[in-house]
Design a protein around this motif. Structure first.
Motif, PDB file in Angstrom:
ATOM      1  N   GLU A  40       7.536 -56.930 -31.321  1.00  0.00           N
ATOM      2  CA  GLU A  40       7.801 -56.565 -32.957  1.00  0.00           C
ATOM      3  C   GLU A  40       8.151 -55.109 -32.737  1.00  0.00           C
ATOM      4  N   VAL A  41       9.457 -54.987 -33.050  1.00  0.00           N
ATOM      5  CA  VAL A  41       9.957 -53.636 -33.146  1.00  0.00           C
ATOM      6  C   VAL A  41      10.953 -53.528 -34.327  1.00  0.00           C
ATOM      7  N   GLY A  42      10.357 -53.550 -35.553  1.00  0.00           N
ATOM      8  CA  GLY A  42      11.155 -53.419 -36.657  1.00  0.00           C
ATOM      9  C   GLY A  42      11.497 -54.499 -37.422  1.00  0.00           C
ATOM     10  N   GLY A  43      11.603 -55.716 -36.884  1.00  0.00           N
ATOM     11  CA  GLY A  43      12.058 -56.716 -37.470  1.00  0.00           C
ATOM     12  C   GLY A  43      11.434 -57.478 -38.717  1.00  0.00           C
ATOM     13  N   CYS A  69      20.206 -59.053 -29.489  1.00  0.00           N
ATOM     14  CA  CYS A  69      18.924 -58.303 -29.393  1.00  0.00           C
ATOM     15  C   CYS A  69      17.702 -58.724 -30.114  1.00  0.00           C
ATOM     16  N   GLY A  71      14.440 -60.175 -30.228  1.00  0.00           N
ATOM     17  CA  GLY A  71      13.313 -59.779 -30.079  1.00  0.00           C
ATOM     18  C   GLY A  71      12.477 -61.320 -30.480  1.00  0.00           C
ATOM     19  N   PHE A  74      12.681 -61.920 -35.971  1.00  0.00           N
ATOM     20  CA  PHE A  74      12.220 -62.073 -37.470  1.00  0.00           C
ATOM     21  C   PHE A  74      13.653 -62.180 -38.426  1.00  0.00           C
ATOM     22  N   VAL A  75      14.515 -61.395 -37.809  1.00  0.00           N
ATOM     23  CA  VAL A  75      16.023 -61.269 -38.718  1.00  0.00           C
ATOM     24  C   VAL A  75      16.474 -62.817 -38.760  1.00  0.00           C
ATOM     25  N   ILE A  93      17.226 -59.769 -23.902  1.00  0.00           N
ATOM     26  CA  ILE A  93      17.079 -59.793 -22.306  1.00  0.00           C
ATOM     27  C   ILE A  93      15.758 -59.950 -22.194  1.00  0.00           C
ATOM     28  N   SER A  94      14.674 -59.937 -23.121  1.00  0.00           N
ATOM     29  CA  SER A  94      13.277 -60.343 -22.723  1.00  0.00           C
ATOM     30  C   SER A  94      12.876 -61.570 -22.513  1.00  0.00           C
ATOM     31  N   ASN A 121      22.454 -58.729 -22.674  1.00  0.00           N
ATOM     32  CA  ASN A 121      23.530 -58.619 -23.860  1.00  0.00           C
ATOM     33  C   ASN A 121      24.453 -59.991 -23.753  1.00  0.00           C
ATOM     34  N   ASN A 137      19.768 -56.030 -34.637  1.00  0.00           N
ATOM     35  CA  ASN A 137      18.713 -54.981 -34.874  1.00  0.00           C
ATOM     36  C   ASN A 137      18.538 -54.345 -33.577  1.00  0.00           C
ATOM     37  N   PRO A 138      19.609 -53.521 -32.657  1.00  0.00           N
ATOM     38  CA  PRO A 138      19.191 -53.306 -31.250  1.00  0.00           C
ATOM     39  C   PRO A 138      18.422 -52.065 -31.292  1.00  0.00           C
ATOM     40  N   PRO A 139      18.284 -51.575 -29.867  1.00  0.00           N
ATOM     41  CA  PRO A 139      17.485 -50.365 -29.572  1.00  0.00           C
ATOM     42  C   PRO A 139      18.360 -49.389 -30.386  1.00  0.00           C
ATOM     43  N   ARG A 149      13.366 -50.509 -23.134  1.00  0.00           N
ATOM     44  CA  ARG A 149      14.435 -51.139 -23.701  1.00  0.00           C
ATOM     45  C   ARG A 149      14.518 -51.662 -24.945  1.00  0.00           C
ATOM     46  N   ARG A 150      13.362 -51.583 -25.438  1.00  0.00           N
ATOM     47  CA  ARG A 150      13.037 -51.876 -27.093  1.00  0.00           C
ATOM     48  C   ARG A 150      13.524 -50.837 -27.889  1.00  0.00           C
TER      49      ARG A 150
HETATM   50  C1  LIG Z   1      14.827 -52.601 -31.557  1.00  0.00           C
HETATM   51  S1  LIG Z   1      14.300 -54.242 -30.859  1.00  0.00           S
HETATM   52  C2  LIG Z   1      14.628 -55.085 -31.897  1.00  0.00           C
HETATM   53  C3  LIG Z   1      14.126 -56.403 -31.807  1.00  0.00           C
HETATM   54  C4  LIG Z   1      14.161 -57.560 -33.146  1.00  0.00           C
HETATM   55  N1  LIG Z   1      15.615 -57.649 -33.446  1.00  0.00           N
HETATM   56  C5  LIG Z   1      13.523 -56.947 -34.160  1.00  0.00           C
HETATM   57  O1  LIG Z   1      14.224 -56.655 -35.309  1.00  0.00           O
HETATM   58  O2  LIG Z   1      12.191 -56.961 -34.344  1.00  0.00           O
HETATM   59  C6  LIG Z   1      15.460 -54.354 -29.647  1.00  0.00           C
HETATM   60  C7  LIG Z   1      15.713 -55.520 -28.931  1.00  0.00           C
HETATM   61  O3  LIG Z   1      16.909 -55.608 -28.004  1.00  0.00           O
HETATM   62  C8  LIG Z   1      16.358 -55.926 -26.577  1.00  0.00           C
HETATM   63  N2  LIG Z   1      17.328 -55.509 -25.635  1.00  0.00           N
HETATM   64  C9  LIG Z   1      17.338 -54.406 -25.016  1.00  0.00           C
HETATM   65  N3  LIG Z   1      18.340 -54.395 -24.211  1.00  0.00           N
HETATM   66  C10 LIG Z   1      18.897 -55.464 -24.024  1.00  0.00           C
HETATM   67  C11 LIG Z   1      19.986 -56.227 -23.501  1.00  0.00           C
HETATM   68  N4  LIG Z   1      20.819 -55.505 -22.502  1.00  0.00           N
HETATM   69  N5  LIG Z   1      20.579 -57.455 -23.708  1.00  0.00           N
HETATM   70  C12 LIG Z   1      19.715 -58.334 -24.864  1.00  0.00           C
HETATM   71  N6  LIG Z   1      18.735 -57.508 -25.520  1.00  0.00           N
HETATM   72  C13 LIG Z   1      18.502 -56.257 -25.197  1.00  0.00           C
HETATM   73  C14 LIG Z   1      15.144 -55.543 -26.349  1.00  0.00           C
HETATM   74  O4  LIG Z   1      14.327 -56.706 -25.605  1.00  0.00           O
HETATM   75  C15 LIG Z   1      14.353 -55.725 -27.877  1.00  0.00           C
HETATM   76  O5  LIG Z   1      13.817 -57.081 -28.109  1.00  0.00           O
END
Ligand SMILES: C[S@@+](CC[C@H](N)C(=O)[O-])C[C@H]1O[C@@H](n2cnc3c(N)ncnc32)[C@H](O)[C@@H]1O
Length: 236
Positions: A40-43, A69, A71, A74-75, A93-94, A121, A137-139, A149-150
């Motif tokens: 969970e990272v903000g979704g 991205c 996660g 949630f979105v 990626i996870s 990606n 909602n990327p990093p 990477r989150r």
């Molecule tokens: C800020 S978190 C948001 C997760 C989710 N969208 C949410 O709102 O809870 C960013 C997500 O990007 C993913 N991520 C990071 N690098 C990535 C890549 N190269 N390709 C795909 N996903 C990636 C991470 O694993 C993480 O789950």
């Protein structure tokens, strides 16, 4: 040191501990979204800003959406539950995140409408995928959370990779909505890569020109360069 710790955490401790971590659940309009705390990272919080934003624009239900991205999704799952899309693809990626998405798909019997891909990606997304709506909602940070990477997008490489490879997946008229944080970025930092990808900015919401000291979330809405924005986007 922080980078090393994050690497060990992500690639050694997480995989070892993951099976012991309990599942949690968040429900959107009757749709149960499964997750584990570290995914969970903000979704669940600011990520839900997508729903009133898109509803407020009067966006009609889109045939096929994609959450980039994702996660635990949630979105995307919330958009599906709120009737903003008919079908949904998700990618991250996870492996753990996609395991959570697949659990949500199975538990809600959404196998005919949803699919989850482990993908760096868009590299491992089947070319047959075509989307009408992309949500992300990327990093958010390029100068904090190094190695996690989150939260960390090194030199905005994930953004650049996305904006410069997403075009073949877009149906004509498709709309991309990405959530950003003014504490970490400004719109101008992304303009070049958006244009390099054959896209154009059609709308932004809540952004300011300078970086902020506190979190300030904003949306960037883009489309293919040649597409005419739909009336619901332009208020026409
Ligand atoms: C800020 S978190 C948001 C997760 C989710 N969208 C949410 O709102 O809870 C960013 C997500 O990007 C993913 N991520 C990071 N690098 C990535 C890549 N190269 N390709 C795909 N996903 C990636 C991470 O694993 C993480 O789950």
């Amino acid at each position: 040191m922080e980078r090393l710790w994050n690497f060990v955490h992500q690639h050694v401790l997480f995989p070892l501990a993951e099976p012991m971590v309990p599942w949690k659940k968040e429900t959107y309009v009757g749709l149960d979204v499964f997750y584990k705390e570290y995914i969970e990272v903000g979704g669940r919080s600011f990520g839900q800003n997508f729903i009133p934003f898109l509803q407020g624009l009067g966006m009609p239900k889109q045939p096929r959406a994609f959450e980039w991205c994702a996660g635990a999704g949630f979105v995307g799952f919330s958009a599906l539950a709120h009737g903003l899309c008919e079908n949904l693809a998700l990618a991250d990626i996870s492996k753990e995140a996609m395991k959570a998405c697949r659990r949500t798909i199975a538990k809600n019997r959404l196998g005919q409408r949803c699919v989850a891909y482990v993908s760096d990606n868009l590299k491992d997304i089947p070319q047959s995928e075509k989307w009408d709506l992309v949500l992300g909602n990327p990093p958010h940070h390029a100068d904090e959370y190094a190695g996690d990477r989150r939260g960390y997008d090194d030199k905005w490489g994930i953004r650049r990779g996305f904006y410069t490879s997403v075009r073949p997946f877009l149906n004509p008229g498709a709309v991309i909505v990405v959530l950003e944080n003014n504490r970490a970025s400004t719109l101008d930092g992304f303009r070049g890569m958006i244009e390099d990808g054959g896209l154009k900015i059609v709308l932004t919401q809540n952004d300011v020109p300078e970086r902020t000291s506190e979190d300030r979330f904003y949306f960037i809405v883009t489309m293919r360069r040649e597409d005419t924005p739909p009336a619901w986007l332009t208020g026409g």
